[in-house]
Write a protein that holds these residues in place. Structure first.
Motif, PDB file in Angstrom:
ATOM      1  N   ASP A 192     108.856  32.973  31.274  1.00  0.00           N
ATOM      2  CA  ASP A 192     109.982  32.184  30.643  1.00  0.00           C
ATOM      3  C   ASP A 192     109.953  31.861  29.148  1.00  0.00           C
ATOM      4  OD1 ASP A 192     107.396  30.651  30.988  1.00  0.00           O
ATOM      5  OD2 ASP A 192     108.273  28.850  31.761  1.00  0.00           O
ATOM      6  N   ALA A 193     108.613  31.780  28.744  1.00  0.00           N
ATOM      7  CA  ALA A 193     108.076  31.629  27.275  1.00  0.00           C
ATOM      8  C   ALA A 193     108.811  32.808  26.606  1.00  0.00           C
ATOM      9  CB  ALA A 193     106.814  31.165  26.907  1.00  0.00           C
ATOM     10  N   LEU A 194     108.538  33.759  27.018  1.00  0.00           N
ATOM     11  CA  LEU A 194     109.042  35.117  26.172  1.00  0.00           C
ATOM     12  C   LEU A 194     110.332  35.173  26.427  1.00  0.00           C
ATOM     13  CD1 LEU A 194     106.326  37.610  27.801  1.00  0.00           C
ATOM     14  CD2 LEU A 194     106.313  36.601  25.680  1.00  0.00           C
ATOM     15  N   ASP A 195     110.966  34.959  27.382  1.00  0.00           N
ATOM     16  CA  ASP A 195     112.445  34.929  27.328  1.00  0.00           C
ATOM     17  C   ASP A 195     113.114  33.881  26.488  1.00  0.00           C
ATOM     18  OD1 ASP A 195     112.346  36.824  29.266  1.00  0.00           O
ATOM     19  OD2 ASP A 195     112.340  35.541  31.156  1.00  0.00           O
ATOM     20  N   ASP A 196     112.475  32.847  26.408  1.00  0.00           N
ATOM     21  CA  ASP A 196     113.151  31.516  25.442  1.00  0.00           C
ATOM     22  C   ASP A 196     113.180  32.324  24.053  1.00  0.00           C
ATOM     23  OD1 ASP A 196     113.718  30.153  27.741  1.00  0.00           O
ATOM     24  OD2 ASP A 196     111.799  28.765  27.153  1.00  0.00           O
ATOM     25  N   GLN A 197     112.322  33.154  23.624  1.00  0.00           N
ATOM     26  CA  GLN A 197     112.063  33.579  22.288  1.00  0.00           C
ATOM     27  C   GLN A 197     112.530  35.048  22.304  1.00  0.00           C
ATOM     28  OE1 GLN A 197     111.470  31.520  19.721  1.00  0.00           O
ATOM     29  NE2 GLN A 197     111.165  29.983  21.222  1.00  0.00           N
ATOM     30  N   ASP A 198     113.256  35.401  23.197  1.00  0.00           N
ATOM     31  CA  ASP A 198     113.821  37.243  23.185  1.00  0.00           C
ATOM     32  C   ASP A 198     112.576  37.990  22.908  1.00  0.00           C
ATOM     33  OD1 ASP A 198     116.226  36.170  23.891  1.00  0.00           O
ATOM     34  OD2 ASP A 198     116.778  35.900  21.722  1.00  0.00           O
ATOM     35  N   VAL A 199     111.540  37.940  23.536  1.00  0.00           N
ATOM     36  CA  VAL A 199     110.464  38.696  23.207  1.00  0.00           C
ATOM     37  C   VAL A 199     110.475  39.795  24.552  1.00  0.00           C
ATOM     38  CG1 VAL A 199     108.043  38.977  23.426  1.00  0.00           C
ATOM     39  CG2 VAL A 199     108.972  37.089  22.232  1.00  0.00           C
ATOM     40  N   ASP A 200     110.474  41.053  23.935  1.00  0.00           N
ATOM     41  CA  ASP A 200     110.441  42.060  24.807  1.00  0.00           C
ATOM     42  C   ASP A 200     109.153  42.929  24.917  1.00  0.00           C
ATOM     43  OD1 ASP A 200     111.007  44.467  26.256  1.00  0.00           O
ATOM     44  OD2 ASP A 200     112.951  44.762  25.549  1.00  0.00           O
ATOM     45  N   VAL A 201     108.309  42.754  25.671  1.00  0.00           N
ATOM     46  CA  VAL A 201     106.864  43.504  25.667  1.00  0.00           C
ATOM     47  C   VAL A 201     107.037  44.952  25.682  1.00  0.00           C
ATOM     48  CG1 VAL A 201     104.815  43.869  26.947  1.00  0.00           C
ATOM     49  CG2 VAL A 201     105.929  41.524  26.815  1.00  0.00           C
ATOM     50  N   GLU A 202     108.295  45.550  26.300  1.00  0.00           N
ATOM     51  CA  GLU A 202     108.284  47.151  26.246  1.00  0.00           C
ATOM     52  C   GLU A 202     108.760  47.419  24.976  1.00  0.00           C
ATOM     53  OE1 GLU A 202     107.712  49.139  28.444  1.00  0.00           O
ATOM     54  OE2 GLU A 202     106.973  47.621  29.695  1.00  0.00           O
ATOM     55  N   ALA A 203     109.584  46.624  24.086  1.00  0.00           N
ATOM     56  CA  ALA A 203     110.031  46.962  22.857  1.00  0.00           C
ATOM     57  C   ALA A 203     109.024  46.890  22.030  1.00  0.00           C
ATOM     58  CB  ALA A 203     111.043  45.907  22.457  1.00  0.00           C
ATOM     59  N   ILE A 204     107.881  46.048  22.025  1.00  0.00           N
ATOM     60  CA  ILE A 204     106.681  45.951  21.176  1.00  0.00           C
ATOM     61  C   ILE A 204     105.909  47.245  21.417  1.00  0.00           C
ATOM     62  CG2 ILE A 204     104.711  44.587  20.789  1.00  0.00           C
ATOM     63  CD1 ILE A 204     106.087  42.191  21.498  1.00  0.00           C
ATOM     64  N   ARG A 205     105.735  47.581  22.740  1.00  0.00           N
ATOM     65  CA  ARG A 205     104.958  48.741  23.085  1.00  0.00           C
ATOM     66  C   ARG A 205     105.635  49.971  22.630  1.00  0.00           C
ATOM     67  NH1 ARG A 205     104.476  47.816  28.091  1.00  0.00           N
ATOM     68  NH2 ARG A 205     102.801  46.585  27.976  1.00  0.00           N
ATOM     69  N   ALA A 206     106.981  49.847  22.600  1.00  0.00           N
ATOM     70  CA  ALA A 206     107.549  51.207  21.867  1.00  0.00           C
ATOM     71  C   ALA A 206     107.334  51.315  20.544  1.00  0.00           C
ATOM     72  CB  ALA A 206     108.905  51.046  22.173  1.00  0.00           C
ATOM     73  N   LEU A 207     107.296  50.279  19.649  1.00  0.00           N
ATOM     74  CA  LEU A 207     107.219  50.113  18.214  1.00  0.00           C
ATOM     75  C   LEU A 207     105.531  50.579  17.969  1.00  0.00           C
ATOM     76  CD1 LEU A 207     107.892  49.355  15.427  1.00  0.00           C
ATOM     77  CD2 LEU A 207     106.991  47.018  15.880  1.00  0.00           C
ATOM     78  N   ARG A 208     104.666  50.246  18.931  1.00  0.00           N
ATOM     79  CA  ARG A 208     103.206  50.394  18.606  1.00  0.00           C
ATOM     80  C   ARG A 208     103.419  52.208  18.761  1.00  0.00           C
ATOM     81  NH1 ARG A 208      99.801  49.735  23.828  1.00  0.00           N
ATOM     82  NH2 ARG A 208     100.615  51.541  24.105  1.00  0.00           N
ATOM     83  N   ASP A 209     103.688  52.821  19.871  1.00  0.00           N
ATOM     84  CA  ASP A 209     103.832  53.935  20.023  1.00  0.00           C
ATOM     85  C   ASP A 209     104.414  54.843  18.847  1.00  0.00           C
ATOM     86  OD1 ASP A 209     102.233  53.751  22.300  1.00  0.00           O
ATOM     87  OD2 ASP A 209     103.969  53.871  23.506  1.00  0.00           O
ATOM     88  N   ARG A 210     105.683  54.201  18.444  1.00  0.00           N
ATOM     89  CA  ARG A 210     106.404  54.771  17.216  1.00  0.00           C
ATOM     90  C   ARG A 210     105.414  54.946  15.813  1.00  0.00           C
ATOM     91  NH1 ARG A 210     111.356  51.469  15.302  1.00  0.00           N
ATOM     92  NH2 ARG A 210     111.596  52.205  13.235  1.00  0.00           N
ATOM     93  N   ALA A 211     104.963  53.734  15.919  1.00  0.00           N
ATOM     94  CA  ALA A 211     103.924  53.794  14.438  1.00  0.00           C
ATOM     95  C   ALA A 211     102.838  54.653  14.824  1.00  0.00           C
ATOM     96  CB  ALA A 211     103.504  52.245  14.239  1.00  0.00           C
ATOM     97  N   GLY A 212     102.260  54.818  16.014  1.00  0.00           N
ATOM     98  CA  GLY A 212     101.085  55.637  16.062  1.00  0.00           C
ATOM     99  C   GLY A 212     101.462  57.129  16.028  1.00  0.00           C
ATOM    100  N   GLU A 213     102.463  57.506  15.846  1.00  0.00           N
ATOM    101  CA  GLU A 213     102.758  58.870  15.777  1.00  0.00           C
ATOM    102  C   GLU A 213     102.848  59.327  14.165  1.00  0.00           C
ATOM    103  OE1 GLU A 213     106.754  59.552  16.822  1.00  0.00           O
ATOM    104  OE2 GLU A 213     106.361  59.287  19.102  1.00  0.00           O
ATOM    105  N   ARG A 214     102.656  58.328  13.369  1.00  0.00           N
ATOM    106  CA  ARG A 214     102.090  58.364  11.900  1.00  0.00           C
ATOM    107  C   ARG A 214     102.954  59.317  11.258  1.00  0.00           C
ATOM    108  NH1 ARG A 214      98.897  55.437  13.971  1.00  0.00           N
ATOM    109  NH2 ARG A 214      96.724  55.334  13.480  1.00  0.00           N
ATOM    110  N   GLY A 215     104.384  59.196  11.494  1.00  0.00           N
ATOM    111  CA  GLY A 215     105.240  60.312  10.913  1.00  0.00           C
ATOM    112  C   GLY A 215     105.185  61.729  11.416  1.00  0.00           C
ATOM    113  N   GLY A 216     104.405  62.119  12.311  1.00  0.00           N
ATOM    114  CA  GLY A 216     104.460  63.234  12.853  1.00  0.00           C
ATOM    115  C   GLY A 216     102.947  64.047  12.437  1.00  0.00           C
TER     116      GLY A 216
END
Length: 232
Positions: free
Chosen positions: A153-177
């Motif tokens: 409920d705390a995450l929903d109140d602030q529109d925090v999406d854990v899957e989106a955070i995880r996707a960003l982590r993976d995206r940055a982890g690719e280091r541009g290829g």
């Protein structure tokens, strides 16, 4: 932010400012290293290599300051909702930074392909971008760790999406290829391409923070008991 927090962050920034030139000087290899990507065999000039090392050290130190700032903000948050708000801010800032870095990298690739940017200059500018992407990965990982400890409920109140955070982590982890990461490694070494999850086991990467610690304590207790019995 209270006075103690302000003093702490100021001290971190002062240390970072002093450390940059010293760390950069030690990071510059004595020998010229060519790109591992095969895209070009032009050796990077000493001045370009030094500029790249300074940029990488700046990115790493600024990343450390950002991580400590996030930790302080989380520690000072008085409720789960307040912590979720800090996570949301961290995610928004990290996502915007990652997008800007990807745009910069795309521009550098285009300039190199058209011949407007030499290979040495290209390599020198790519290395700090990769270092900053690693910082974004660490920031996203820290935000994910905190988010997983908060109620839904705390995450929903602030529109925090854990899957989106995880996707960003993976995206940055690719280091541009792989090519981009290889260029950065050729200048600064393997550490720049090390993932935040490289030192974790598969179980660690999926477990919530704190899980498994009780089992470890039980195992240690059993070993202590056996050792005591053996000695007696």
């Amino acid at each position: 932010m209270n006075r103690t927090t302000s003093i702490t962050l100021t001290a971190i920034l002062v240390v970072a400012t002093v450390a940059v030139p010293l760390a950069a000087a030690s990071a510059v290899p004595s020998s010229s290293v060519q790109s591992e990507s095969g895209a070009g065999n032009e050796s990077i000039a000493p001045g370009e290599r030094f500029a790249a090392a300074v940029g990488v050290q700046n990115a790493e130190i600024n990343g450390d300051v950002s991580e400590r700032t996030f930790e302080v903000r989380i520690a000072n948050a008085a409720s789960d909702e307040a912590k979720a708000a800090v996570v949301a801010d961290q995610f928004d800032a990290s996502e915007a930074r990652q997008t800007a870095l990807e745009d910069r990298l795309a521009g550098l690739n285009e300039s190199r392909n058209t011949g407007e940017l030499g290979e040495g200059r290209y390599q020198a500018e790519v290395a700090p971008i990769v270092a900053e992407m690693r910082t974004v990965e660490r920031q996203a990982a820290a935000a994910e760790t905190v988010a997983m400890e908060l109620p839904e409920d705390a995450l929903d109140d602030q529109d925090v999406d854990v899957e989106a955070i995880r996707a960003l982590r993976d995206r940055a982890g690719e280091r541009g290829g792989p090519e981009t990461a290889a260029i950065a490694r050729s200048i600064t070494g393997d550490d720049i391409d090390r993932s935040t999850t490289d030192d974790r086991t598969p179980a660690d990467s999926t477990a919530r923070p704190g899980e498994g610690q009780a089992d470890d304590r039980d195992d240690n207790s059993e070993r202590d008991t056996v050792a005591t019995a053996t000695e007696n």
